[in-house]
Design a protein around this motif. Structure first.
Motif, short mmCIF file in Angstrom:
data_model
loop_
_atom_site.label_atom_id
_atom_site.label_comp_id
_atom_site.label_asym_id
_atom_site.label_seq_id
_atom_site.Cartn_x
_atom_site.Cartn_y
_atom_site.Cartn_z
N VAL A 1 3.94 5.91 -5.16
CA VAL A 1 4.01 6.06 -6.62
C VAL A 1 2.90 6.99 -7.09
O VAL A 1 3.11 7.87 -7.93
N PHE A 2 1.73 6.79 -6.52
CA PHE A 2 0.61 7.63 -6.92
C PHE A 2 0.87 9.09 -6.61
O PHE A 2 0.55 9.97 -7.41
N ILE A 3 1.45 9.33 -5.42
CA ILE A 3 1.71 10.72 -5.08
C ILE A 3 2.66 11.34 -6.08
O ILE A 3 2.46 12.48 -6.53
N TRP B 1 0.84 -1.20 0.00
CA TRP B 1 0.00 0.00 0.00
C TRP B 1 0.88 1.25 0.00
O TRP B 1 0.66 2.19 -0.76
N ILE C 1 2.53 1.69 -3.39
CA ILE C 1 1.61 2.15 -4.43
C ILE C 1 1.20 3.60 -4.19
O ILE C 1 1.21 4.44 -5.11
N ALA C 2 0.89 3.90 -2.94
CA ALA C 2 0.45 5.26 -2.65
C ALA C 2 1.56 6.25 -2.95
O ALA C 2 1.31 7.35 -3.46
N MET D 1 2.94 10.46 -9.15
CA MET D 1 2.20 10.68 -10.39
C MET D 1 1.29 11.89 -10.27
O MET D 1 1.15 12.67 -11.22
N ILE D 2 0.67 12.03 -9.11
CA ILE D 2 -0.19 13.20 -8.91
C ILE D 2 0.63 14.47 -9.05
O ILE D 2 0.21 15.44 -9.70
#
Lengths: 480, 309, 218, 683
Positions: free
Chosen positions: C196-198, C190, C193-194, C200-201
């Motif tokens: 990585v997402f940050i 988690w 992934i989070a 990307m955001i």
């Protein structure tokens, strides 16, 4: 054994996909894995319909799980097949490259594995882990196109569901605690938990079930925790949308149902039923109105999923015939909604937009998809001869005696949904497109899965095969 | 034998006397207007003259135009045979129902209006339009006025009805009087009299009936004129024998019938005089004031039915 | 080994709770991460109690894994994020500090009311600790609502998780080491992934302000 | 033999014929000619079997009942064909048969434009659906076939799908019928709640003991639900759009019989499902709504110049007339006058049969005209009586029948309805009497206005000169069209002349209904139509004989009198200018005076635009345009506000989805807190 095959196949397929260097083997792998899963599920199904239960040790299925597993496997297989055609088109259009295709298949397998494992496992915590794993594996699938809106949808999906599932985890722990306050509870199975339910502390179970309902309800898409759902469904690639709607929501609902059985044993049915009726009705009402003014067809279908989860929840809330109908409805809905999302995918490929007013004359532009879309709409809004009509009437019938007002409200909300839906579908299928595209379907692989599912839906809507009836009856018996 | 005689009277009296009724009305009207006026028998001469003439038919007209005069005449005669003229004893269960009479006449109106359109002239169509407006609105008043009687007489058979009204106590006559007023308005409307239509006009703007038959000539015009005279006498007879049924023969005895015939002629004369008086004293209404009058007739009949209790 | 005194446990729980409260108050991302590490450390201490009571190899592995994920991997990722994107300050909150504190107080008070009373019977002596961990859960939830920064939201979720773990410990619920490992693995994924997402955001939106993400409103 | 016909196998044969027709047409889809032939021949065959079946059932008086169990709970495919079902089956089969014959030629003008396969599929399925609707004996099964009927008719309405207005009309139809179905489902659910069964027989037995409030509720919901299908005002808004949009032979089916299924079920609900004397207000409500529907229906028809829409509005009118008969029957039942109730019911069913024949005939005629002129606008016809003489004759027969003019059949059912209403006026007092008077008045005006409307429809379409080049080029309709129309035209006349016999047969059907048992049937003969107690009587054969006799005498006499007189053809008086098609009266102008009289109801908006040659010298207009439009008051004051309100609520609710994730999480926290507090407050 079959269950082991069932859960390990996608895992192996995911690992194998990692090693692939070309698109074709990835596709073959996906289809093969799907077929293998089908076979394994069929083996399990035969035993479940005979003995009511299958498996031992860490993996086991009862008839309730079998119903959900059926939806997962059916939609999963269809989605795998459809993905092949869908991704080929996207590759051909230059939207994605090989790296992304590979990423897609790996994540697809992982997603399937998480759902299959979640359904089969006997341990509530493992089920929680599996459901959480679905969140993690699909997050990147939702942000697959790397656009700002896709990112937004994926982030909302990730955060809201993580919170929801943590609350669900808390609820699970409370159930354990209610079962054995202060004692050691090592590897608790659903059965063990349910067996001692009679001695549970009642008020504690109530709080626990509340957390479960809010927690897993988030993943199920019950209003007002549904907020992630339209975003995620509309932004994910269409086969993933189908899987989210047709399989994942059911898995999350299965968790609620399993806890409901335990809560009922501890409290009697009234408590959980009232909550389910409340969330069911709200989950029908809010989407009903939003559907009326929707502008985006994939979001339209997503709200429809919320609404159908509401109907199913309402059915479980009414109990008895309602439970039976809700389970049947779950299967029908999975098939019908997948059909719609597949058609939506074809429309998106053709028209390049998910806006309803950009799509028109689908019947001419996409001769098969147009018809499938129209028929799928009829199916999802509960028009005979599709089974959803009967199940909806059953659910209302189940509630008319005890909750007449709820039934009346739900009935008219369903009519409202039909009205809202029809306007848009008519515009898409019959109306004129602003820029008429080239006529013709694009890929047979994008046609076969929805048509096959539709045929299946029609068949089991007219004739309910005895084994299926047996599982559902047995499952309804479990839920009462 | 007697029955045959009475039936002959039923069939022939109306066509035989109707030109006279028209002539008498015209004569009375002329007298009221201080004119000499033509002889009451002038209409007979007109008909005879028309029947002798050649005929011109529009190229645009179809068989509807050709058939209508015959049909119209037939219908008025058949309707005349369906109402009590001299004797209530002559039961007519086949066609003696008042709805039958009303709808037979409506059938005639229907065809006449079609004939008006058929020639494709501008006047005919407008005549038809106005005719149908008046006819449609007059029907309600007519049916309700007759229904008032039917409720009092407990039958819709006109023969039995005349007998039933005749035997009513005088105290029950208030609804009959009200209904008669309603009926009289309908009579004026149906027969194309003031204030609805001017039977003597040939000014395009005011015509209704005359506009429709503008294209007729020769024998067909004769039949049409005769038919409308029939209709006039028919309504007069309805008014005279249903609302004031005294003097009608109760049996088929010859003496009684002769007496009844005389009484009928007297009553018809009075009604014709009333029409003539009315035509001499009031002006023709604007077409959009006519519905008010017709609705008034309708409502009068409703009040009459309310009075029956 | 002798059992740890209830006061110590309570102290640890208060530390966890305070960390959640201070997460609300801090404006700097780095201090927020440090607060989380502190909270996780306290949770790890709590975890050690049963682990050392009946030591077993698997249990120890699970413990080590948890400590590694929460105290090492997580801060590593977070500080990496902060460094890479120069995220000194977290994006602002919806409510100003006094109101925030007021709501925190209200939520904490709420956990002491009748609604949560049934929970206290789970732990014979440690009912205050138990309810404090519930308060931690509620406050962490509120943190996610109040904060506009993606990183803060992530920390809120992790803090929520810490609250649940501490609740489980106080309620005397222990998982088998296998499950413990599974959960830890889950959290690790988690966090990755989070993170990585940050990233990307940040790339897509140029900031971590989640309120920039409001296109999907139908 | 009769046993074989009435056996389940005999019934299955009917359904099988339509199934084979439907699927075969679909499979033959690519071969247009074959698909059309296949679909329509099987439809005709199925209808013939249906005729045979229903006639046998009616003659023998048997009540076949059978069922098939299914794997679904509570659902059993039960059938029961009692006299009422058989009667409607007969009417459906009759119209379906002629429409299949008609379609044989009519479908030709779809070649190359729209798929014949799906037309065959949906037409066959539609007819089968209607047959199943009137024979179903189980609520769930009924609902399924009811929806099937609606669904297939929806597809038929949107068959010409490249016309946007057809799609719109179809959507409105489907929406209204679906909402209607919701009310129907509600009625059945309430009955299920009271009786615990979906079987019609069990419902009837169980509802006898139900509370009056529940019975009233069921009645009201059924009235709305089935009224929406029947086209009762104000639930009629779908009808004028949907019926014209369908192919003409389907319009005939929809207008002629489909809307009658609503009547059928209303009769079932009021007399079978809710046995015992009905409350007075049921009958009065139905009577009143029938009166309003008939009068408004004919007024709307008058203001219409789309030929098929005009006919569709007349369907509303005629449904109103049927309801007046049925409503009076209910009132009499509630007062215990079974004999009079019998009269009202016979009038209703007789008019049902009559309307089916003449409305189908008129739609056929309209279809024949449209297939020649390619427009539905009545203003572009004219003079067709010369190019299509037979069609004109048949249309005239239909016009006379629908205008209730003797000796055609419409007159006699209206006559009976009048008599039933008269009896009500004469029997009751005060409010009840007033409602009956309203019915009488409405029926009286309706008759006159309908005649006016059909003078317009027939006159403007067929008479005078062509008003457009298309109308000038028209040729007579193909043989199969004329055959179908001839059969129906004959039927309208025949049913009128032998009305006495028909009314007796219908009377036997009504007497077989449990609610009407015990009412004495008057000794009607084939030659005489009589009302019980000798209140009224009329003999059709005698009337016809009188008319024919007098006509022959008149014609003969005139012929003798005017021998040797010449008849020359000339021009219509044209005031010196050449008459053109544009100088004839238009349909709009024809009805304008009546529209003006009823402007309070119709709300016309007139606009006159005149263009002058010289702006200052206003004596010589260059062109003039009069536009007469109508506002639909039901849409304006009921449906649009309702829609606006729904959209308003939707707009508010949509705000839930604000797009802000913090708010979303807030929802979760608030829900959690709320439920926890609820739990604490009420453990």
């Amino acid at each position: 054994m079959a269950l082991l095959v069932l859960t390990l196949t996608p895992l192996i397929a995911a690992l194998a996909s990692l090693a692939m260097r070309a698109v074709r083997p990835l596709e073959v792998l996906a289809v093969l894995a799907a077929l293998l899963e089908c076979g394994a599920a069929a083996v399990a199904a035969v035993t479940v319909s005979a003995a009511g239960r299958y498996g031992s040790g860490a993996l086991a299925l009862d008839s309730l799980g079998m119903v959900v597993l059926t939806t997962v496997v059916l939609v999963g297989t269809a989605a795998s097949l459809y993905s092949v055609g869908y991704l080929r088109q996207e590759v051909a259009k230059g939207i994605i490259g090989f790296r992304r295709v590979k990423q897609y298949y790996v994540l697809l397998h992982l997603f399937l594995m998480a759902m299959l494992y979640g359904v089969c496992t006997v341990n509530p915590i493992m089920m929680w882990i599996a459901v959480e794993a679905t969140t993690l594996s699909t997050a990147f699938l939702i942000s697959f196109y790397n656009k700002p809106t896709a990112m937004e949808a994926a982030w909302k999906y990730l955060i809201i569901n993580s919170i929801g599932l943590l609350l669900g985890f808390f609820g699970t722990l409370l159930f354990f605690a209610a079962g054995s306050p202060g004692a050691q509870s090592a590897f608790v199975t659903w059965e063990a938990l349910g067996g001692g339910a009679g001695a549970f502390n009642a008020t504690l179970v109530k709080i626990a079930f509340l957390f479960i309902l809010i927690g897993y309800g988030t993943k199920t898409g019950l209003v007002p925790m549904h907020t992630w759902l339209p975003d995620a469904h509309s932004k994910a690639p269409s086969p993933i949308s189908a899987l989210l709607s047709g399989a994942l929501l059911n898995c999350a609902l299965l968790a609620i149902l399993k806890f409901k059985v335990i809560a009922d044993a501890a409290l009697g049915p009234a408590f959980a039923q009232n909550l389910l009726i409340f969330f069911g009705l709200v989950s029908i009402a809010i989407p009903a109105f939003i559907i009326v003014i929707q502008k985006n067809y994939k979001r339209l279908f997503a709200y429809s999923s919320v609404e159908h989860m509401g109907i199913i929840t309402l059915g479980f809330g009414f109990g008895g015939l309602g439970s039976f109908a809700a389970l049947l409805h779950m299967i029908y809905h999975s098939l019908a909604k997948s059909v719609l999302f597949f058609s939506a995918g074809n429309c998106l490929l053709k028209y390049g937009s998910t806006k309803i007013d950009r799509v028109g004359g689908a019947l001419d532009a996409l001769p098969v998809t147009g018809k499938v879309l129209l028929v799928g709409f009829l199916a999802i809004t509960g028009v005979p001869p599709f089974g959803l009509f009967l199940t909806e009437v059953y659910i209302l019938t189940a509630g008319i005696a005890a909750h007449p007002l709820v039934v009346v409200v739900a009935l008219f909300l369903l009519a409202l949904i039909f009205v809202g839906f029809l306007r848009f579908i008519a515009a898409m299928v019959f109306g004129a497109a602003p820029e008429p595209p080239v006529r013709g379907e694009m890929n047979p692989l994008t046609i076969v899965p929805p048509v096959a599912l539709l045929a299946l839906l029609l068949t089991i809507g007219i004739y309910l095969p005895p084994p299926l009836e047996a599982w559902i009856t047995a499952a309804a018996e479990i839920l009462r | 034998m007697k029955t045959t005689l009475v039936w002959t009277i039923q069939f022939l009296l109306i066509p035989a006397l109707s030109p006279l009724a028209v002539g008498v009305t015209r004569k009375l009207k002329a007298l009221l207007q201080n004119r000499q006026g033509a002889s009451p028998f002038q209409p007979y001469r007109d008909l005879a003259k028309l029947l002798r003439k050649d005929e011109v038919i529009s190229r645009d007209a179809s068989w509807v135009f050709r058939v209508t005069p015959y049909l119209l005449f037939t219908l008025t005669v058949a309707a005349g045979a369906s109402i009590p003229l001299v004797s209530t004893a002559l039961g007519n269960p086949a066609t003696g129902d008042f709805l039958v009479v009303v709808y037979l006449l409506a059938l005639g109106t229907f065809f006449l209006a079609l004939a008006g359109i058929d020639t494709g002239g501008a006047f005919g169509g407008f005549g038809s339009s106005r005719e149908m407006l008046v006819a449609a609105l007059a029907e309600g008043g007519l049916i309700l006025a007759l229904l008032t009687l039917a409720l009092l007489g407990r039958t819709t058979d006109l023969f039995a009805l005349a007998g039933g009204i005749a035997s009513l106590p005088v105290t029950d006559l208030a609804p009959v009087i009200l209904a008669f007023v309603g009926f009289f308005v309908a009579l004026l409307a149906e027969t194309g009299r003031y204030p609805f239509d001017n039977p003597a006009t040939h000014l395009e703007l005011t015509m209704i009936h005359e506009a429709m038959i503008l294209e007729y000539s020769g024998k067909r015009l004769a039949l049409i004129e005769w038919s409308s005279a029939n209709k006039y006498l028919l309504f007069t007879a309805l008014g005279a024998n249903l609302f004031f049924p005294w003097g009608l023969a109760g049996s088929l005895a010859l003496g009684e019938i002769a007496l009844a015939l005389t009484v009928f002629l007297g009553k018809a004369l009075v009604l014709c005089a009333a029409v003539a008086l009315l035509e001499s004293t009031i002006a023709k209404f604007r077409i959009f004031r006519l519905p008010d009058l017709l609705f008034t007739s309708f409502i009068l009949s409703i009040i009459a039915i309310g009075l029956i209790g | 080994m002798r059992p740890i005194a209830p006061q110590t446990l309570l102290f640890l729980e208060i530390a966890i709770f305070s960390a959640a409260v201070f997460l609300h108050l801090t404006k700097k991302n780095s201090s927020a991460v440090r607060l989380y590490v502190a909270q996780s450390a306290a949770v790890s201490f709590l975890l050690m109690v049963p682990a050392f009571a009946e030591p077993s190899a698997l249990l120890l592995t699970a413990l080590v894994a948890t400590v590694a994920v929460k105290l090492l991997v997580a801060p590593y990722f977070f500080f990496g994020l902060i460094r890479r994107h120069r995220l000194r300050f977290s994006v602002s909150t919806y409510l100003n500090t006094p109101v925030t504190v007021l709501i925190i107080a209200a939520l904490a008070a709420f956990t002491q009311t009748e609604a949560f009373r049934p929970l206290t019977q789970l732990a014979a002596g440690g009912d205050r600790s138990l309810l404090l961990s519930v308060a931690t859960i509620m406050i962490s939830l509120f943190l996610i609502i109040n904060r506009k920064g993606a990183l803060s939201q992530m920390l809120g979720i992790l803090s929520l998780e810490n609250g649940i773990v501490s609740f489980a410990l106080f309620a005397g619920l222990e998982q088998s080491p296998g499950l413990q490992l599974g959960i830890t693995f889950n959290i690790l994924i988690w966090i990755i992934i989070a993170t990585v997402f940050i990233s990307m955001i940040y790339r897509q939106f140029g900031s971590l302000d989640v309120t920039a993400m409001k296109r999907l409103t139908e | 033999m009769t046993a074989l016909i009435l056996s389940p196998a005999g019934f299955s044969a009917i359904i099988a014929a339509f199934t084979v027709g439907a699927l075969g047409a679909l499979l033959l889809g690519r071969h247009e000619r074959a698909a059309g032939l296949w679909g329509n021949l099987w439809a005709a065959g199925g209808s013939l079997l249906g005729l045979l079946y229903s006639a046998t059932a009616l003659i023998t008086g048997d009540v076949p009942a059978f069922g098939v169990a299914t794997s679904f709970p509570l659902l059993s495919l039960s059938f029961r064909i009692d006299a009422l079902s058989a009667f409607f089956l007969l009417v459906i089969s009759l119209v379906a048969l002629v429409s299949a014959v008609y379609a044989l030629g009519y479908v030709r003008h779809y070649y190359g434009r729209y798929p014949l396969g799906s037309l065959g599929l949906f037409t066959n399925a539609f007819i089968a659906g209607m047959i199943l609707v009137v024979t179903a004996h189980h609520a769930l099964w009924f609902l399924i076939v009811w929806e099937l009927m609606s669904l297939t008719s929806y597809f038929l309405v949107i068959y010409e799908r490249r016309e946007p207005e057809n799609i719109q009309a179809g959507s409105l139809y489907f929406i209204m019928t679906h909402i209607g179905t919701a009310f129907i489902i509600l009625a059945f659910l309430l009955m299920y709640g009271a009786t615990g069964s979906f079987d019609f027989g069990a419902i009837g037995r169980g509802m006898a003991a139900a509370s009056p409030l529940l019975r009233d509720g069921v009645f009201l919901f059924a009235l709305i639900g089935f009224g929406a299908k029947a086209g009762i005002i104000p639930f009629h808004i779908w009808l004028p759009g949907a019926h014209p949009a369908a192919p003409s032979h389907v319009s005939a089916l929809m207008s002629g019989v489909m809307i009658k299924t609503g009547i059928y079920m209303l009769v079932r609900v009021c007399t079978d499902f809710l046995p015992g004397p009905p409350p007075l207000w049921w009958g009065l409500t139905i009577l009143g709504s029938g009166a309003v529907s008939s009068l408004l229906g004919v007024l709307y028809a008058l203001s219409e110049h789309d030929l098929k829409r005009l006919l569709a509005y007349h369907s509303i009118e005629n449904i109103g007339i049927i309801l007046m008969g049925f409503g009076s029957a209910l009132v009499f039942l509630s007062a215990g006058f079974t004999a009079l109730a019998l009269l009202g019911m016979i009038a209703a069913l007789f008019h049902t049969l009559n309307h089916a024949t003449f409305k189908a005939l008129l739609f056929f005629g309209a279809g024949a005209v449209i297939s020649q002129t390619h427009t539905r606008n009545i203003e572009e016809y004219g003079g067709l009586i010369r190019s299509m003489p037979q069609t004109a004759l048949f249309f005239l027969a239909g016009s006379l029948a629908i205008s209730a003019l003797p000796p055609f059949n419409g007159f006699f059912s209206e006559w009976m309805t009048f008599q039933a209403l008269f009896a009500g006026v004469g029997t009751f007092s005060l409010v009840t009497k007033a409602v009956f008077l309203l019915g009488v008045g409405s029926l009286a005006f309706t008759g006159g206005l309908a005649a006016a409307c059909f003078v317009k429809a027939f006159g403007v379409t067929f008479l005078a000169r062509p008003r457009s080049p298309e109308a000038g080029r028209a040729t007579e309709a193909p043989l199969s069209l004329r055959l179908a129309m001839a059969a129906l035209a004959l039927a309208t006349l025949l049913l009128g002349v032998i009305a006495g016999g028909v009314s007796r047969a219908v009377g036997a059907i009504v007497q077989a209904l449990p609610a009407f048992q015990g009412g004495a049937l008057q000794p009607a003969s084939y030659t005489l139509l009589r009302v019980d107690t000798g209140f009224a009587a009329v003999s059709l054969p005698a009337l016809t004989a009188v008319l024919v006799g007098v006509a022959a005498a008149v014609a003969g006499a005139v012929h003798l009198l005017t021998r040797g007189r010449r008849v020359t053809l000339g021009r219509t008086w044209d005031c010196g200018a050449d008459l053109t098609g544009r100088m004839e009266i238009t349909a709009t102008a024809f009805s304008r005076s009546i529209v003006t009289v009823f402007r309070g109801v119709l709300k016309p908006t007139g606009q006159t635009e005149i263009d002058y040659h010289d702006a200052r010298l206003r004596y010589f207009p260059k062109s003039g345009l009069v536009r007469l439009e109508f506002r639909d008051i039901w849409a304006q004051f009921f449906y649009q506000p309702l829609q606006k309100m729904t959209l308003g609520i939707a707009g508010q609710i949509k705000k839930i989805q604000v797009g802000n994730i913090n708010v979303y999480i807030g929802y979760i926290l608030v829900t959690l807190t709320f439920l926890l507090i609820m739990l604490a407050a009420r453990p």
